[in-house]
Design a protein around this motif. Sequence first.
Motif, PDB file in Angstrom:
ATOM      1  N   PRO A 225      -0.679  30.071  43.018  1.00  0.00           N
ATOM      2  CA  PRO A 225       0.412  30.516  42.139  1.00  0.00           C
ATOM      3  C   PRO A 225      -0.140  31.406  41.019  1.00  0.00           C
ATOM      4  O   PRO A 225      -1.341  31.385  40.740  1.00  0.00           O
ATOM      5  CB  PRO A 225       1.001  29.224  41.582  1.00  0.00           C
ATOM      6  CG  PRO A 225       0.121  28.120  42.022  1.00  0.00           C
ATOM      7  CD  PRO A 225      -0.874  28.633  42.993  1.00  0.00           C
ATOM      8  N   THR A 226       0.765  32.147  40.389  1.00  0.00           N
ATOM      9  CA  THR A 226       0.350  33.073  39.325  1.00  0.00           C
ATOM     10  C   THR A 226      -0.128  32.298  38.101  1.00  0.00           C
ATOM     11  O   THR A 226       0.557  31.408  37.603  1.00  0.00           O
ATOM     12  CB  THR A 226       1.532  33.973  38.923  1.00  0.00           C
ATOM     13  OG1 THR A 226       2.054  34.566  40.101  1.00  0.00           O
ATOM     14  CG2 THR A 226       1.097  35.050  37.948  1.00  0.00           C
ATOM     15  N   ARG A 227      -1.283  32.653  37.622  1.00  0.00           N
ATOM     16  CA  ARG A 227      -1.822  32.066  36.391  1.00  0.00           C
ATOM     17  C   ARG A 227      -1.151  32.732  35.198  1.00  0.00           C
ATOM     18  O   ARG A 227      -1.002  33.965  35.170  1.00  0.00           O
ATOM     19  CB  ARG A 227      -3.338  32.319  36.371  1.00  0.00           C
ATOM     20  CG  ARG A 227      -4.017  31.960  35.071  1.00  0.00           C
ATOM     21  CD  ARG A 227      -5.529  32.206  35.126  1.00  0.00           C
ATOM     22  NE  ARG A 227      -5.886  33.547  35.553  1.00  0.00           N
ATOM     23  CZ  ARG A 227      -7.071  33.875  36.072  1.00  0.00           C
ATOM     24  NH1 ARG A 227      -8.004  32.963  36.250  1.00  0.00           N
ATOM     25  NH2 ARG A 227      -7.325  35.132  36.426  1.00  0.00           N
ATOM     26  N   ASP A 228      -0.761  31.936  34.199  1.00  0.00           N
ATOM     27  CA  ASP A 228      -0.188  32.477  32.944  1.00  0.00           C
ATOM     28  C   ASP A 228       0.855  33.572  33.165  1.00  0.00           C
ATOM     29  O   ASP A 228       0.694  34.686  32.661  1.00  0.00           O
ATOM     30  CB  ASP A 228      -1.290  33.043  32.041  1.00  0.00           C
ATOM     31  CG  ASP A 228      -2.248  31.979  31.546  1.00  0.00           C
ATOM     32  OD1 ASP A 228      -3.410  32.314  31.247  1.00  0.00           O
ATOM     33  OD2 ASP A 228      -1.827  30.807  31.479  1.00  0.00           O
ATOM     34  N   PRO A 229       1.938  33.279  33.907  1.00  0.00           N
ATOM     35  CA  PRO A 229       2.917  34.344  34.168  1.00  0.00           C
ATOM     36  C   PRO A 229       3.560  34.899  32.894  1.00  0.00           C
ATOM     37  O   PRO A 229       3.991  36.047  32.885  1.00  0.00           O
ATOM     38  CB  PRO A 229       3.966  33.670  35.065  1.00  0.00           C
ATOM     39  CG  PRO A 229       3.730  32.204  34.928  1.00  0.00           C
ATOM     40  CD  PRO A 229       2.305  32.008  34.539  1.00  0.00           C
ATOM     41  N   GLN A 230       3.583  34.109  31.817  1.00  0.00           N
ATOM     42  CA  GLN A 230       4.257  34.597  30.595  1.00  0.00           C
ATOM     43  C   GLN A 230       3.480  35.737  29.921  1.00  0.00           C
ATOM     44  O   GLN A 230       4.027  36.495  29.140  1.00  0.00           O
ATOM     45  CB  GLN A 230       4.530  33.447  29.616  1.00  0.00           C
ATOM     46  CG  GLN A 230       3.291  32.712  29.101  1.00  0.00           C
ATOM     47  CD  GLN A 230       2.723  31.692  30.078  1.00  0.00           C
ATOM     48  OE1 GLN A 230       3.170  31.575  31.231  1.00  0.00           O
ATOM     49  NE2 GLN A 230       1.703  30.958  29.639  1.00  0.00           N
ATOM     50  N   THR A 231       2.184  35.838  30.233  1.00  0.00           N
ATOM     51  CA  THR A 231       1.425  36.958  29.666  1.00  0.00           C
ATOM     52  C   THR A 231       1.034  37.948  30.777  1.00  0.00           C
ATOM     53  O   THR A 231       0.048  38.676  30.670  1.00  0.00           O
ATOM     54  CB  THR A 231       0.133  36.478  28.964  1.00  0.00           C
ATOM     55  OG1 THR A 231      -0.669  35.777  29.932  1.00  0.00           O
ATOM     56  CG2 THR A 231       0.453  35.571  27.796  1.00  0.00           C
ATOM     57  N   ALA A 232       1.845  37.956  31.840  1.00  0.00           N
ATOM     58  CA  ALA A 232       1.520  38.752  33.029  1.00  0.00           C
ATOM     59  C   ALA A 232       1.253  40.218  32.708  1.00  0.00           C
ATOM     60  O   ALA A 232       0.445  40.862  33.369  1.00  0.00           O
ATOM     61  CB  ALA A 232       2.667  38.666  34.038  1.00  0.00           C
TER      62      ALA A 232
END
Lengths: 259, 330, 113
Positions: A225-232
Amino acid sequence: MDFTGAGDGRERALALLLLSMADDEFVIGFSDSEWTGIGPILEEDVAISSLAQDELGHAQALYRLFVELVGDGRDADAVAYDRPPEGYLHARLLDHGRGDWAATIARRYLYETADAARLEALAETSFEPLRDLVAKIRREERYHLMHVETWLDRLAKAGGEPRRRLTAALEAMGPDAGTVLALLPGEPALLRHGILAEPFAAIESTWRARIDGAFGRLGLPALPPTRDPQTARTRHSETFRALHREFTMVRGSEVAASW
Amino acid sequence: MTDPLALDPVLPARERSQLPFNDEALDHDERYRHFEAHVTGGGKVEATDWMPDEYRTQVLRFVEMHANSELMGVLPEREWIMRAPTLRRKLALTAKVQDEVGHAQLLYRVAEDLGKPRDAMIQDLLDGKTKFHNVFHYPTKSWADIGIIAWLVDAAAIVAQQALRDSSYAPYARTMRKICWEESVHIMHGRDVVVTMVTGTPAQRASIQEALDRWWGPLMQMHGPRSDRSKDRDIHWKIKAKTSEELRQEFLGIYVPRIWELGLTLPDPNLGLDPATGEWRYTEPDWNELRTVVTNHGPKSEERLQFRRDNWAATQWVRDAILASPRAAA
Amino acid sequence: MAAAKTPTGVLEPWEVFRQEKDGDPMRHGGSVMAPDATLAVHYAREMYGRRQESVHLWVIRRADIHDLADPDLLQPPLDRSFKKPGGYVMREKLAAAREVSGQQKPRANKGTR
């Protein structure tokens, strides 16, 4: 975000979308263009340079749509070049530097497949200038996908060192792959106004299913899964900062000059 | 140095029309005489023809140096691809450097069909056994250099390349026509960069003048010292048709007026057209500098060769991988 | 692109033919080195099509080309002028015919349109 003239929710959301796409193409175009003159095989050197030029061309076209929309007096070059590093909205996947050939292929495969899914969701966009541009870009992208699929296949099936390098690159970049399709601020407006056909979460699901299928066939591990999507798209690496210093060096030496 | 005996023709010799040198029944000396008459009389040679070793190695040496120059020529410019100040300039410079790699591909292909594998040629270049043109041994210090090189170095090259479009070795001649067509765009791009900066800020204009002052010496040396036409083996075999001096005069005749047109000066007080003879006069170029540089003792020679060696080694695994047969597609 | 290509495992020359615009013949452009047809086609596109300078390419393994250069077959020695326009020179015969007919040599008549 540093732009004025983004009036209602729709305009701001659209501007963010265009800028994020333009910055993606700009940054990957930069990384890929680094291979010009030092590619592993003469013919392949010429090939990847064409791919890089296509990406920069796409970036230029997207920046032009952005400046027409926002209308704050900047031209495409000013948007492309004259922001501080933290003002760029490209996906963190593209903060990974050029790397070796396997890393380039891995990054390109992850990006091009995600971008293809994004472009599919924009194929019927209500924003007409973008619809026209997306149609043209998708036609050019066919060649990109052919090239990157051929190389993923080749490296994976060669075994030995090529496969080892590929899997190492996929492992390093895997957690950042989904950043291309991470939620953008303003998504509700994009959906409400028919700019985007479906939410990014759905686009990402489709894309992951395809990738998992392709990787499964090649015996490659599934993407995490995407790591740290909020700072993508907002926290950029030192690699990008160094790139930024390079690409602003000449332009920054004589502000407001013609080149 | 290439061993002529190691150069077996890549393609089997075939009879081509009724050319007598292709007749295997004749002895070597007779074939040599027929071949020489054919070539000096304006006849063309294809990869599949019989050739005396002297011609084969002469052409190979010529083409190999040209190919090497394209491959090394990308290095001074490619560092500025990252620094190009607008999207259009970045696209143009990337495309230009790409073309140079493409030219290397075309030229190595021509040389390879004469009998020397590409990898062997690149290895000889990296080992310092074969040469590349002087201009690619110098540093690029500013964006202005990029304009000057694309305009004037490419112009000097195209003057030579146009004269090669009728080379006796037909595969090379055909390649020159394609290369000349592609190079003409580079010159326009370079001139556009120069004219834009010359009409820009004082700092931009000064930068162009400074770059021109630095590059003029190597440019004047680029076509080489004057040679005696009657002793020049490349001219004897019609591999090339014009002497160094003829090429230099042609270059000066076209480009000095265009440089002066922009209000730029050249660092040679003796440079000027002699109206009586129609020849350009100039201060004799420093031929010692040329010799030093092309034997890989130029300011950037070793650094660039080492860069290429490192890059070649680092990418060897890809060249090996490309030969691995993928198992049949699912 | 067409179905699976068999990789050769060695780099070989592939000849590239190109058509510059609709209706033109295919002309030889040059060659690329590639281990199989998939990459040969990619590289042909790059070397002979990246500038939009071609509308059609053919890419063929050099080893698959059947080469004919035998002069006995292509330039056989006996007269074949009856197969070429140059084999029909009628100047004197026409002059004689005009003498008999009293007619002048006709000028090209473009009609009265």
